[in-house]
Design a protein around this motif. Structure first.
Motif, PDB file in Angstrom:
ATOM      1  N   TYR A   3       0.848  -1.194   0.000  1.00  0.00           N
ATOM      2  CA  TYR A   3       0.000   0.000   0.000  1.00  0.00           C
ATOM      3  C   TYR A   3       0.883   1.243   0.000  1.00  0.00           C
ATOM      4  O   TYR A   3       1.908   1.281   0.689  1.00  0.00           O
ATOM      5  CB  TYR A   3      -0.917   0.022   1.239  1.00  0.00           C
ATOM      6  CG  TYR A   3      -1.786  -1.200   1.345  1.00  0.00           C
ATOM      7  CD1 TYR A   3      -2.955  -1.290   0.608  1.00  0.00           C
ATOM      8  CD2 TYR A   3      -1.436  -2.265   2.173  1.00  0.00           C
ATOM      9  CE1 TYR A   3      -3.769  -2.408   0.687  1.00  0.00           C
ATOM     10  CE2 TYR A   3      -2.252  -3.391   2.268  1.00  0.00           C
ATOM     11  CZ  TYR A   3      -3.402  -3.456   1.522  1.00  0.00           C
ATOM     12  OH  TYR A   3      -4.200  -4.570   1.604  1.00  0.00           O
ATOM     13  N   THR A   4       0.462   2.265  -0.724  1.00  0.00           N
ATOM     14  CA  THR A   4       1.292   3.471  -0.853  1.00  0.00           C
ATOM     15  C   THR A   4       1.514   4.174   0.480  1.00  0.00           C
ATOM     16  O   THR A   4       2.533   4.822   0.669  1.00  0.00           O
ATOM     17  CB  THR A   4       0.687   4.466  -1.867  1.00  0.00           C
ATOM     18  OG1 THR A   4      -0.638   4.781  -1.470  1.00  0.00           O
ATOM     19  CG2 THR A   4       0.673   3.892  -3.269  1.00  0.00           C
ATOM     20  N   SER A   5       0.591   4.048   1.407  1.00  0.00           N
ATOM     21  CA  SER A   5       0.713   4.740   2.693  1.00  0.00           C
ATOM     22  C   SER A   5       1.633   4.029   3.683  1.00  0.00           C
ATOM     23  O   SER A   5       2.037   4.611   4.685  1.00  0.00           O
ATOM     24  CB  SER A   5      -0.668   4.911   3.336  1.00  0.00           C
ATOM     25  OG  SER A   5      -1.197   3.643   3.696  1.00  0.00           O
ATOM     26  N   SER A  52      10.068  -4.962   7.483  1.00  0.00           N
ATOM     27  CA  SER A  52       8.752  -5.164   6.884  1.00  0.00           C
ATOM     28  C   SER A  52       8.024  -3.826   6.759  1.00  0.00           C
ATOM     29  O   SER A  52       8.440  -2.827   7.332  1.00  0.00           O
ATOM     30  CB  SER A  52       7.925  -6.140   7.719  1.00  0.00           C
ATOM     31  OG  SER A  52       7.675  -5.606   9.006  1.00  0.00           O
ATOM     32  N   TRP A  53       6.938  -3.841   6.009  1.00  0.00           N
ATOM     33  CA  TRP A  53       6.105  -2.664   5.830  1.00  0.00           C
ATOM     34  C   TRP A  53       5.023  -2.650   6.892  1.00  0.00           C
ATOM     35  O   TRP A  53       4.453  -3.687   7.213  1.00  0.00           O
ATOM     36  CB  TRP A  53       5.467  -2.672   4.439  1.00  0.00           C
ATOM     37  CG  TRP A  53       6.477  -2.619   3.342  1.00  0.00           C
ATOM     38  CD1 TRP A  53       6.942  -3.669   2.599  1.00  0.00           C
ATOM     39  CD2 TRP A  53       7.165  -1.471   2.864  1.00  0.00           C
ATOM     40  NE1 TRP A  53       7.872  -3.234   1.682  1.00  0.00           N
ATOM     41  CE2 TRP A  53       8.032  -1.878   1.827  1.00  0.00           C
ATOM     42  CE3 TRP A  53       7.142  -0.116   3.215  1.00  0.00           C
ATOM     43  CZ2 TRP A  53       8.856  -0.997   1.144  1.00  0.00           C
ATOM     44  CZ3 TRP A  53       7.968   0.762   2.530  1.00  0.00           C
ATOM     45  CH2 TRP A  53       8.809   0.315   1.503  1.00  0.00           C
ATOM     46  N   LYS A  54       4.728  -1.465   7.429  1.00  0.00           N
ATOM     47  CA  LYS A  54       3.686  -1.311   8.448  1.00  0.00           C
ATOM     48  C   LYS A  54       2.720  -0.211   8.022  1.00  0.00           C
ATOM     49  O   LYS A  54       3.113   0.760   7.374  1.00  0.00           O
ATOM     50  CB  LYS A  54       4.294  -0.927   9.804  1.00  0.00           C
ATOM     51  CG  LYS A  54       5.214  -1.966  10.400  1.00  0.00           C
ATOM     52  CD  LYS A  54       4.456  -3.089  11.003  1.00  0.00           C
ATOM     53  CE  LYS A  54       5.408  -4.073  11.677  1.00  0.00           C
ATOM     54  NZ  LYS A  54       4.721  -5.180  12.268  1.00  0.00           N
ATOM     55  N   SER A  55       1.473  -0.362   8.445  1.00  0.00           N
ATOM     56  CA  SER A  55       0.494   0.686   8.153  1.00  0.00           C
ATOM     57  C   SER A  55       0.878   1.937   8.930  1.00  0.00           C
ATOM     58  O   SER A  55       1.551   1.849   9.966  1.00  0.00           O
ATOM     59  CB  SER A  55      -0.907   0.226   8.555  1.00  0.00           C
ATOM     60  OG  SER A  55      -1.130   0.435   9.932  1.00  0.00           O
ATOM     61  N   ASN A  96      -8.818  -6.212   7.392  1.00  0.00           N
ATOM     62  CA  ASN A  96      -8.255  -5.828   6.095  1.00  0.00           C
ATOM     63  C   ASN A  96      -7.883  -4.356   6.139  1.00  0.00           C
ATOM     64  O   ASN A  96      -8.627  -3.548   6.702  1.00  0.00           O
ATOM     65  CB  ASN A  96      -9.270  -6.041   4.962  1.00  0.00           C
ATOM     66  CG  ASN A  96      -9.481  -7.493   4.634  1.00  0.00           C
ATOM     67  OD1 ASN A  96      -8.584  -8.314   4.781  1.00  0.00           O
ATOM     68  ND2 ASN A  96     -10.667  -7.829   4.187  1.00  0.00           N
ATOM     69  N   TRP A  97      -6.774  -4.013   5.512  1.00  0.00           N
ATOM     70  CA  TRP A  97      -6.358  -2.622   5.448  1.00  0.00           C
ATOM     71  C   TRP A  97      -7.213  -1.869   4.429  1.00  0.00           C
ATOM     72  O   TRP A  97      -7.401  -2.319   3.304  1.00  0.00           O
ATOM     73  CB  TRP A  97      -4.881  -2.504   5.069  1.00  0.00           C
ATOM     74  CG  TRP A  97      -4.451  -1.072   4.948  1.00  0.00           C
ATOM     75  CD1 TRP A  97      -4.107  -0.415   3.809  1.00  0.00           C
ATOM     76  CD2 TRP A  97      -4.356  -0.117   5.998  1.00  0.00           C
ATOM     77  NE1 TRP A  97      -3.803   0.893   4.080  1.00  0.00           N
ATOM     78  CE2 TRP A  97      -3.949   1.110   5.428  1.00  0.00           C
ATOM     79  CE3 TRP A  97      -4.585  -0.165   7.372  1.00  0.00           C
ATOM     80  CZ2 TRP A  97      -3.754   2.264   6.175  1.00  0.00           C
ATOM     81  CZ3 TRP A  97      -4.389   0.987   8.117  1.00  0.00           C
ATOM     82  CH2 TRP A  97      -3.975   2.175   7.520  1.00  0.00           C
ATOM     83  N   ASN A  98      -7.734  -0.721   4.842  1.00  0.00           N
ATOM     84  CA  ASN A  98      -8.525   0.142   3.974  1.00  0.00           C
ATOM     85  C   ASN A  98      -7.658   1.354   3.632  1.00  0.00           C
ATOM     86  O   ASN A  98      -7.490   2.258   4.455  1.00  0.00           O
ATOM     87  CB  ASN A  98      -9.816   0.571   4.679  1.00  0.00           C
ATOM     88  CG  ASN A  98     -10.714   1.426   3.818  1.00  0.00           C
ATOM     89  OD1 ASN A  98     -10.248   2.250   3.033  1.00  0.00           O
ATOM     90  ND2 ASN A  98     -12.013   1.258   3.991  1.00  0.00           N
ATOM     91  N   GLU A  99      -7.101   1.341   2.443  1.00  0.00           N
ATOM     92  CA  GLU A  99      -6.177   2.406   2.034  1.00  0.00           C
ATOM     93  C   GLU A  99      -6.885   3.755   1.930  1.00  0.00           C
ATOM     94  O   GLU A  99      -6.323   4.784   2.307  1.00  0.00           O
ATOM     95  CB  GLU A  99      -5.520   2.036   0.700  1.00  0.00           C
ATOM     96  CG  GLU A  99      -4.488   3.023   0.208  1.00  0.00           C
ATOM     97  CD  GLU A  99      -3.204   3.074   1.022  1.00  0.00           C
ATOM     98  OE1 GLU A  99      -2.370   3.948   0.738  1.00  0.00           O
ATOM     99  OE2 GLU A  99      -3.017   2.266   1.966  1.00  0.00           O
ATOM    100  N   THR A 100      -8.115   3.765   1.463  1.00  0.00           N
ATOM    101  CA  THR A 100      -8.860   5.015   1.294  1.00  0.00           C
ATOM    102  C   THR A 100      -9.098   5.715   2.638  1.00  0.00           C
ATOM    103  O   THR A 100      -8.873   6.912   2.770  1.00  0.00           O
ATOM    104  CB  THR A 100     -10.214   4.759   0.598  1.00  0.00           C
ATOM    105  OG1 THR A 100      -9.953   4.127  -0.654  1.00  0.00           O
ATOM    106  CG2 THR A 100     -10.981   6.048   0.378  1.00  0.00           C
ATOM    107  N   ASN A 101      -9.546   4.946   3.630  1.00  0.00           N
ATOM    108  CA  ASN A 101      -9.858   5.515   4.946  1.00  0.00           C
ATOM    109  C   ASN A 101      -8.692   5.460   5.924  1.00  0.00           C
ATOM    110  O   ASN A 101      -8.826   5.933   7.055  1.00  0.00           O
ATOM    111  CB  ASN A 101     -11.068   4.803   5.555  1.00  0.00           C
ATOM    112  CG  ASN A 101     -12.325   5.013   4.751  1.00  0.00           C
ATOM    113  OD1 ASN A 101     -12.488   6.038   4.102  1.00  0.00           O
ATOM    114  ND2 ASN A 101     -13.222   4.043   4.782  1.00  0.00           N
ATOM    115  N   GLN A 102      -7.594   4.827   5.498  1.00  0.00           N
ATOM    116  CA  GLN A 102      -6.426   4.672   6.367  1.00  0.00           C
ATOM    117  C   GLN A 102      -6.835   4.014   7.690  1.00  0.00           C
ATOM    118  O   GLN A 102      -6.549   4.518   8.781  1.00  0.00           O
ATOM    119  CB  GLN A 102      -5.758   6.025   6.632  1.00  0.00           C
ATOM    120  CG  GLN A 102      -5.258   6.725   5.381  1.00  0.00           C
ATOM    121  CD  GLN A 102      -4.003   6.076   4.831  1.00  0.00           C
ATOM    122  OE1 GLN A 102      -2.949   6.128   5.458  1.00  0.00           O
ATOM    123  NE2 GLN A 102      -4.108   5.445   3.684  1.00  0.00           N
TER     124      GLN A 102
END
Length: 150
Positions: free
Chosen positions: A94-96, A105-108, A134-140
């Motif tokens: 995810y871009t964020s 690793s990548w973290k939100s 699940n990660w929601n990229e739009t709503n972060q």
């Protein structure tokens, strides 16, 4: 066996090759990454500095056998070499998301997903539900999803 990642100018891993440990021994009788790089350059016609040693036993900043982790993750095709942090990074999902150096690793941007409740875990175990975040990229945000098992 030693493992080396072949990278391009964008620091992307193109392939990973094995090398006999005996082909990377220096004059003092010690395994040396530079000697391995020179060997690979000579036999593969690719610049020595574009071969980076990687550890088959390292994943997410941990060594599988309790040893010292080496370069964050075992390199894979499409991974990116981060010379500053000495880590092979998986593809960013995810871009964020941001790099988490200790675990390679990548973290939100808001951290890990919340823990499931005891009831949700029990229902997952009983296979009556399938609770996951699940990660929601739009709503972060982390969205709880309940898929009833049929």
């Amino acid at each position: 066996m030693a493992h080396f990642a072949k990278i391009n100018n964008d620091k992307k891993v193109l392939t990973v090759l094995t090398l006999n440990n005996s082909d990377m021994i220096n004059a003092s009788g010690v395994e040396d990454e530079l000697i391995g790089q020179q060997y690979l350059e000579k036999h593969n016609n690719w610049p020595a500095q574009m071969w980076i040693q990687t550890s088959y036993n390292t994943s997410s900043g941990q060594h599988k056998n309790g040893g010292t982790p080496f370069r964050g993750n075992y390199a894979g095709i499409g991974f990116t070499w981060d010379e500053d942090n000495q880590i092979f990074w998986t593809e960013k999902l995810y871009t964020s998301w941001v790099k988490h150096i200790p675990t390679a690793s990548w973290k939100s941007p808001i951290g890990d997903a919340p823990a499931l409740t005891e009831e949700q875990i029990s229902q997952n175990t009983a296979k009556t539900h399938r609770w996951i975040y699940n990660w929601n990229e739009t709503n972060q945000s982390w969205d709880l999803v309940n898929s009833i098992v049929s």
